[in-house]
Scaffold this motif. Sequence first.
Motif, short mmCIF file in Angstrom:
data_model
loop_
_atom_site.label_atom_id
_atom_site.label_comp_id
_atom_site.label_asym_id
_atom_site.label_seq_id
_atom_site.Cartn_x
_atom_site.Cartn_y
_atom_site.Cartn_z
N HIS A 72 88.11 82.65 41.22
CA HIS A 72 89.49 82.53 41.66
C HIS A 72 89.53 82.53 43.19
N LYS A 73 90.13 81.50 43.75
CA LYS A 73 90.30 81.38 45.19
C LYS A 73 91.81 81.44 45.45
N PRO A 74 92.30 82.59 45.93
CA PRO A 74 93.76 82.74 46.07
C PRO A 74 94.40 81.67 46.96
N LEU A 75 93.69 81.25 48.02
CA LEU A 75 94.32 80.29 48.92
C LEU A 75 94.41 78.91 48.28
N LEU A 76 93.31 78.48 47.66
CA LEU A 76 93.34 77.21 46.95
C LEU A 76 94.39 77.23 45.85
N ALA A 77 94.45 78.33 45.09
CA ALA A 77 95.42 78.44 44.00
C ALA A 77 96.84 78.28 44.55
N THR A 78 97.08 78.82 45.74
CA THR A 78 98.43 78.72 46.33
C THR A 78 98.75 77.29 46.72
N VAL A 79 97.77 76.58 47.30
CA VAL A 79 97.98 75.16 47.62
C VAL A 79 98.34 74.40 46.34
#
Length: 341
Positions: free
Chosen positions: A3-10
């Motif tokens: 899980h990559k929080p920043l990528l998930a947000t994009v």
Amino acid sequence: MAHKPLLATVLGQRQERPPIWIMRQAGRYLPEYREIRANVRNFLELCYTPDLATEVTLQPLRRFDLDAAILFSDILVIPDALGQSVRFAQGEGPVLEPVDPQIITQLRREGALEHLAPVLETVRRLRAALAPEKTLIGFCGSPWTVATYMIGGRGSTDQAAARLFALRHPEAFAALIDILVATSIDYLVAQFEAGADVVQLFESWALNLDDSAFAERVIEPNRRIVEGVRARVPNAPIIGFPRGAAGNLAKYAALTGVNALGLDYATPLDFAAKHLPDTLPVQGNLDPLRLVAGGKQLDERVDQIVSAFANRPHIFNLGHGIVPETPIEHVAALVDRVKNG
Ligand code: CP3
């Protein structure tokens, strides 16, 4: 995949606290950057030496709990790769040999990607070095912004040289934009193939344009890049940052198809609520000088920004690049406040 929080947000997933990265997070406010910089002949050599570019990219992540690394390079490696003379003069910023309408036909697209091979090697090394929860951001300059430097030969406050060129030589200007769109697509696709998770389109000079020029020089070339990249990298995650777009922001977001919209610090905090779909991720938008000054005003503004975007996917960032005068302790305090409230 981790899980990559920043990528998930994009990609549209709101997080409990916003992930954070900082535009120009590798740079002169860090003593360890200045030390490496002092030992290379020039700035482009730093961009084209994978060992050093990898090291410099990772420096800010060793100090701060940032959610992303951004490839260390520059938007002006594209004109350099096209054969234009580009140098970074000490204390002066970039200096280019200005293109004229005839020279545009001589720019050579064929060898461009080969010239940029060291930058792509840096992306591969970063991919291997980064912890799995960190997002790797690649980037390029958007065609209009890059063209303002190629035509004007240097930065300017009003981009008058490029604005006049576009009006006086529309065919040569269109040919230049076509070259930049095609080269940027190849370059961004290669960054994804080398391991970038997301790319940002830096349209740093989206200001000073009437709405017709904005549609033609900003929206359309960025839209073509998004479409061209996604034709080869399906669903490629892309952040658009049209600095100064103001009244054109909503149109830019809707028509280019970017996943997430970078907001500069002059964009009102209620703008998104009023004008953007609430599923559209936004990124921003702290004034970099608030980070220089620090203290209570910084904490208060950080809290305002976090709460203004609390109900939508939000990536915390500055509203433009961090400046060299920024105290390192203020950056640490910012990251802590964004992550922990
Ligand atoms: O850490 C990161 O964000 C990654 C690296 C990065 C640089 N430039 C390194 C750099 C990125 C993403 C850029 C983008 C860039 N470059 C933009 C778009 C963003 C923005 O600020 O609007 C633009 C317009 C440029 C062109 C450019 N490069 C200028 C105008 C300058 C001189 C001004 C300055 O800040 O020095 C540069 C040089 C530059 N690019 C430096 C760095 C770390 C400083 C050069 C040095 O160390 O001598």
